[in-house]
Design an enzyme around this catalytic site. Structure first.
Site, short mmCIF file in Angstrom:
data_model
loop_
_atom_site.label_atom_id
_atom_site.label_comp_id
_atom_site.label_asym_id
_atom_site.label_seq_id
_atom_site.Cartn_x
_atom_site.Cartn_y
_atom_site.Cartn_z
N SER A 346 0.77 -1.34 0.31
CA SER A 346 -0.03 -0.24 -0.07
C SER A 346 0.45 0.95 -0.02
O SER A 346 1.66 1.76 -0.90
CB SER A 346 -1.14 -0.10 0.68
OG SER A 346 -2.20 1.03 1.58
N ASP A 413 -8.91 -4.98 -5.22
CA ASP A 413 -8.12 -4.04 -5.18
C ASP A 413 -8.24 -2.13 -5.74
O ASP A 413 -7.29 -2.03 -6.80
CB ASP A 413 -6.48 -4.72 -5.27
CG ASP A 413 -6.19 -3.61 -3.97
OD1 ASP A 413 -6.95 -3.10 -3.25
OD2 ASP A 413 -5.17 -3.24 -3.21
N HIS A 479 -7.98 -5.33 -0.34
CA HIS A 479 -6.05 -4.67 -0.16
C HIS A 479 -5.29 -5.12 0.95
O HIS A 479 -4.33 -5.19 1.29
CB HIS A 479 -6.96 -4.02 0.81
CG HIS A 479 -4.98 -2.58 0.45
ND1 HIS A 479 -4.30 -3.11 -1.20
CD2 HIS A 479 -5.38 -1.98 1.41
CE1 HIS A 479 -3.54 -1.57 -1.23
NE2 HIS A 479 -3.87 -1.31 1.13
#
Length: 547
Positions: A346, A413, A479
């Site tokens: 991320s 995602d 995610h």
């Protein structure tokens, strides 16, 4: 005339009945005779009569065979109605509810799970090791480190590369655990090295890394919620530098590996920086290494650059800490074969690209200035669920600096599709190749504030292909880093997205994403008495080899 030694109708019926005792037959005397059974008895009577000819016998036997092959007509459908207001008895109520289509099939599926599948699930839910030795990468380590952009290793996914990708993902998981065990940043804590429980014991941590935001929350936020604590701190522990320190592992990998692991977004100010998604020019601090003037065109997301470059009165910037520590390790292990691997999830994936670009230029310049004959170590990035970071100029800058990037992307995602608002990478490439619209697209890349582009090779997985996750898994699951590692461990190829012999334990996935795991497996996990609270912290030391 005798047929097979039968001399009477009664004996013929008896022998026919006893030859097929397990299957209900129209000739079974316990079943009320139907028209077909009556016709069968008549045929047997005719066969038992004296004087029956051979041709007549063949005809009767043929008719008998056709009769026995006929399937009985299906029973008429039974329509069930919900009980009316004047008849609300319990029996009528449960007859109206079609439980056969709801709960019972799932319960039956659980009961009917084959012993082999049940044993496989039990092994996946157990932390007991079922490992085989890691392969020796000594002669091919540069290929697995991206020398040829992982050509021929991604589809189908090479089993050694699968293990390497999951191993680097577990370095990021260690960064998450170390942060959440002590998220507060204090002056006293800066003097003490942060303890990081690495899953790969052949590495040791040499440096803690901090990221600082250049913005602060408004005063009214502190007045409204004064007890937010570490959520509002400007500087936070974000990762670490580790180096392989085991001789056997160094021999297996073919080099001494330096790892930089960076976690994802955790604090409020990090979320604020994520939202500052307009492009700003990347500072050109290394003019002597300005390949084709790419640094002049490179732009990156404002918030990411802020977290990477900002320092505080007590903490140096992430950029300064990284370059200083990696330079120190290169000098310490001078003369050895080294590699640098940057990995993140991320926000950490975005910062990993900035770090790799910075290291590629600063280390090369440092070696040129010092007159060192050795080449700078190759740099590779393994990112998980990473957003776009910069424009096409930034992509060209990384490519010209020799940085290799492997992006692991879950099709479901949403984070991997932001920021950016114009054309996707595939459309951009098609317009440049077929329409020859390079000039117009270059103008957009250089002047528009949201002209983002992804960088590197892509390993695409899909949470919908996992037999354990629900097809409608929520955004958080799609995610989640553990979900990513679960999908990579199961990925075989684009034509066969999930391999049957996947071995990664499901314990952590159940603990972190239990609501997104199919009920069949959560129920079986409870039936197998898996203690998730006790075993969630027990992580495998390495990814097992495929069977």
């Amino acid at each position: 005339m005798q047929i097979g030694g039968i001399t009477s109708t009664t004996q013929a019926r008896l022998n026919f009945r006893t030859s097929r005792p397990a299957n209900p037959s129209p000739l079974n005397p316990l079943i009320r005779p139907s028209s077909s059974s009556t016709q069968t008895v008549a045929i047997l009577d005719q066969l038992a009569q004296p004087g029956t000819t051979h041709e007549s016998t063949k005809t009767h036997l043929s008719n008998l065979d056709k009769l026995l092959q006929k399937q009985p007509p299906p029973p008429p459908p039974i329509t069930k109605h919900l009980p009316t207001q004047h008849n609300k008895g319990p029996k009528r109520l449960f007859e109206g509810l079609d439980l056969a289509k709801g709960i019972w099939p799932q319960m039956k599926a659980m009961e009917d799970m084959s012993p082999r599948n049940l044993h496989h699930l039990q092994r996946l839910l157990s932390m007991s090791a079922d490992y085989s030795p890691r392969s020796n990468l000594g002669h091919r380590w540069r290929d697995y480190h991206g020398r040829n952009d992982w050509e021929g290793l991604l589809d189908p996914l090479d089993h050694n590369l699968r293990r390497e990708v999951v191993r680097y993902g577990e370095f990021v998981q260690s960064a998450y655990h170390a942060f959440h065990s002590n998220p507060t940043t204090s002056a006293d804590g800066l003097a003490v090295p942060r303890h990081v429980a690495l899953t790969d014991k052949s590495y040791k941590v040499t440096k803690s890394l901090y990221a600082t935001s250049s913005v602060g929350l408004p005063k009214w936020v502190d007045d409204l919620a004064p007890d937010l604590g570490w959520l509002t701190q400007r500087s936070s522990w974000i990762g670490y530098v580790a180096v392989c320190d085991d001789k056997r592992e160094i021999a297996r990998m073919g080099r001494r590996d330096i790892v930089i692991a960076l976690r994802g977004t955790a604090t409020c100010l990090e979320w604020v920086e994520n939202m500052r998604d307009f492009l700003v020019r990347l500072p050109n601090n290394h003019k002597s290494n300005d390949h084709n003037n790419n640094n002049c065109k490179a732009k990156v997301e404002c918030g990411f650059l802020s977290l990477y470059k900002t320092s505080s009165s007590l903490i140096p910037s992430l950029a300064e800490s990284l370059v200083k520590e990696v330079t120190r390790l290169m000098e310490l292990y001078k003369g050895e074969t080294l590699s640098i691997t940057v990995t993140g999830h991320s926000l950490g994936a975005a910062l990993a690209l900035l770090a790799a670009n910075d290291l590629s230029t600063s280390l090369s310049n440092s070696m040129n200035i010092n007159g060192m004959a050795e080449e700078a170590p190759p740099i590779a990035v393994y990112s998980f669920g990473g957003p776009r970071v910069g424009n096409r100029g930034f992509v060209d800058c990384l490519t010209s600096n020799g940085v290799k990037v492997l992006r692991v992307v879950n099709s479901q995602d949403m984070v991997t599709r932001v920021p950016g608002m114009f054309v996707s990478e595939m459309l951009d490439e098609k317009l440049r190749r077929e329409v020859k619209a390079n000039g117009l697209l270059d103008v957009l890349d250089n002047n528009m504030p949201w002209a983002y582009s992804h960088v590197g090779k892509e390993l695409r997985v899909d949470s919908k292909m996992s037999p354990f996750l629900k097809p409608n898994a929520d955004v958080g699951c799609c995610h989640d880093l553990e979900a990513y590692l679960h999908l990579v461990d199961g990925f075989l190829s684009s034509n066969c997205p999930f391999r049957a012999n996947a071995k990664r334990s499901l314990v952590r996935l159940l603990h972190e994403q239990g609501s997104n795991v199919k009920k069949l497996y959560t129920s079986k996990a409870k039936a197998l008495t898996v203690n998730l609270d006790k075993e969630q912290a027990l992580i495998s030391t390495c990814l097992p080899s495929p069977s």
